[in-house]
Design an enzyme around this catalytic site. Structure first.
Site, mmCIF file in Angstrom:
data_model
loop_
_atom_site.group_PDB
_atom_site.id
_atom_site.type_symbol
_atom_site.label_atom_id
_atom_site.label_comp_id
_atom_site.label_asym_id
_atom_site.label_seq_id
_atom_site.Cartn_x
_atom_site.Cartn_y
_atom_site.Cartn_z
ATOM 1 N N LYS A 38 0.744 -1.357 -0.021
ATOM 2 C CA LYS A 38 0.133 -0.107 -0.021
ATOM 3 C C LYS A 38 0.783 1.324 0.132
ATOM 4 O O LYS A 38 2.080 1.170 0.448
ATOM 5 C CB LYS A 38 -0.863 0.009 1.253
ATOM 6 C CG LYS A 38 -0.404 0.024 2.544
ATOM 7 C CD LYS A 38 -1.100 -0.362 3.826
ATOM 8 C CE LYS A 38 -0.370 -0.300 5.111
ATOM 9 N NZ LYS A 38 -1.244 -0.689 6.160
ATOM 10 N N TYR A 264 15.609 30.759 7.525
ATOM 11 C CA TYR A 264 14.433 31.591 7.949
ATOM 12 C C TYR A 264 14.488 31.686 9.456
ATOM 13 O O TYR A 264 14.871 30.683 10.155
ATOM 14 C CB TYR A 264 13.242 30.591 7.493
ATOM 15 C CG TYR A 264 12.982 30.841 6.063
ATOM 16 C CD1 TYR A 264 12.514 32.116 5.584
ATOM 17 C CD2 TYR A 264 12.765 29.699 5.327
ATOM 18 C CE1 TYR A 264 12.241 32.246 4.172
ATOM 19 C CE2 TYR A 264 12.496 29.731 3.979
ATOM 20 C CZ TYR A 264 12.108 30.983 3.475
ATOM 21 O OH TYR A 264 11.746 31.068 2.079
HETATM 22 C C1 LIG Z 1 -0.525 -1.681 6.783
HETATM 23 C C2 LIG Z 1 -0.950 -3.130 7.172
HETATM 24 C C3 LIG Z 1 -0.055 -4.077 7.386
HETATM 25 C C4 LIG Z 1 1.438 -4.132 7.462
HETATM 26 O O1 LIG Z 1 1.768 -3.723 8.589
HETATM 27 P P1 LIG Z 1 3.231 -3.367 8.979
HETATM 28 O O2 LIG Z 1 3.487 -2.782 10.385
HETATM 29 O O3 LIG Z 1 4.013 -2.562 7.861
HETATM 30 O O4 LIG Z 1 4.027 -4.727 8.769
HETATM 31 C C5 LIG Z 1 -0.843 -5.354 7.788
HETATM 32 N N1 LIG Z 1 -2.018 -5.478 7.683
HETATM 33 C C6 LIG Z 1 -3.013 -4.584 7.671
HETATM 34 C C7 LIG Z 1 -4.555 -4.644 7.663
HETATM 35 C C8 LIG Z 1 -2.397 -3.234 7.442
HETATM 36 O O5 LIG Z 1 -3.067 -2.180 7.268
#
Ligand SMILES: *Cc1c(COP(=O)(O)O)cnc(C)c1O
Length: 370
Positions: A38, A264
């Protein structure tokens, strides 16, 4: 794409592949891997990494949205792609069906919409049911899940392909995680007794995989671990390699007297004669402003402090005493000589987590596969 500005991210597909194999070896033959890609593979580039995930042991890919799924579907016509996020509006289930995605169902309404659209699409379809064991984000309660499954009755083997839940604190709270593990295991037992035997039960994120062997079930869902980062101590027998490194070059260099303000707000003023390097990267690229007067970069393998505020497109580093010229390569995240700066360290400086550092590296920074 032309690289006129010397600021880029390198992605090691070899390190990523090695991490997938390491997780596979750790969970064993019987446990499948869903590679969580993702958010464009946590900013690493999902298009670049998906084939390496599959070649090295992953059987499923996981994404958050239909948009992310469509990108991966073009590249992987056959692979099971699980949509981890919610689908809304419910008509959008039609897009999931057309593209053979596996949607997550977390309510009776969503299931009704999916089923109605599936009836007209005449395609094979399946879904995973999400239950909430303590994350408090998505999913049916345990009681609602049992009712859902009872109502499902005859259709059970046909379409319900998986049941999953998500851990909220596998990296930080062992007692609570054990409660989640137990709740999930109990529901799994109940479902198996009710005749649901062929579906995939899955629960573990990266921290769960590393810390709780009994969270593995039929499939694990590593994200962060595949990118070579862990927020928990790794168990024996598994080694992860950082996949991403971030590079730039000195584009401007000046020797200044004591008392010279930098950037800045004049939050930094030199106390000695100093050599200040300007680097063409800023908060618009994902360098958190929190790193102002706090972060470090590697020049000639040495840690040099960022001085003055991080600006939108540029940052300044104090390189006094180093034999550098304009054009010298600088590492923001990664290794140089014997020096190393990690996303974890950046996260500490910025009071956040490595996930946010990775996802924050903006589209403006080209990703180069090495
Ligand atoms: C993002 C996510 C993962 C992966 O999590 P990590 O901590 O990066 O391993 C697994 N399951 C779901 C449902 C997620 O949303």
């Amino acid at each position: 794409m032309a690289l006129y500005r010397p600021t880029w991210v390198e992605i090691s597909t070899e390190a990523f592949s090695s991490n997938v194999r390491a997780v596979k070896k750790f969970v064993g033959e019987k446990v499948e891997i869903l590679a969580v890609l993702k958010a464009d593979a946590y900013g690493h580039g999902a298009d670049l990494l998906c084939s390496h995930a599959l070649k090295n042991g992953a059987t499923h890919l996981g994404v958050s949205s239909l948009e992310e799924g469509l990108l991966l579907r073009q590249l992987n016509p056959q692979v099971p792609i699980l949509l981890l996020g919610s689908i809304y509006p419910l008509e959008n289930f039609s897009v999931a069906l057309e593209n053979d995605f596996i949607p997550t169902v977390a309510s009776q309404e969503a299931y009704a919409a999916l089923k109605a659209q599936a009836a007209s699409s005449r395609k094979n379809w399946s879904f995973h049911l999400e239950v909430d064991t303590g994350m408090g984000r998505m999913g049916l309660s345990l009681e609602a899940a049992k009712k859902f499954v009872e109502r499902l009755g005859q259709e059970k083997e046909a379409h319900l392909a998986g049941l999953y839940s998500h851990l909220s604190c596998a990296d930080s709270d062992e007692a609570f995680t054990r409660e989640q593990l137990q709740a999930f295991a109990k529901l799994k037992e109940w479902m198996q007794a009710a005749g649901f035997k062929r579906l995939l039960f899955h629960l573990a994120n990266s921290a769960g995989i590393m810390r709780f062997k009994d969270s593995h079930h039929d499939m694990v869902r590593p994200g962060l671990a595949l990118y070579g980062v862990s927020q928990v101590p790794l168990p024996g027998g598994i080694e992860l390699k950082p996949v991403l490194s971030w590079h730039t070059k000195i584009v401007f260099l000046k020797k200044v007297p004591p008392g010279t303000p930098v950037s800045y707000g004049r939050t930094f003023v030199t106390e000695r004669e100093s050599v200040i390097a300007t680097l063409p990267v800023g908060y618009a690229d994902g360098v958190p402003r929190m790193l102002s007067n706090k972060g470090r970069v590697l020049v000639k393998g040495q840690r040099c402090p960022l001085v003055g505020r991080v600006t939108m497109d540029q940052i300044m580093a104090d390189v006094t005493g180093l034999p550098v010229n304009v054009g010298e390569e600088v590492v923001l995240i990664g290794s140089q000589g014997s020096g190393r700066l990690s996303a974890e360290e950046w996260a500490e400086w910025a009071q956040t987590i490595p996930y946010e550092i990775f996802c924050g590296i903006s589209k403006r920074v080209p990703r180069v596969s090495v």
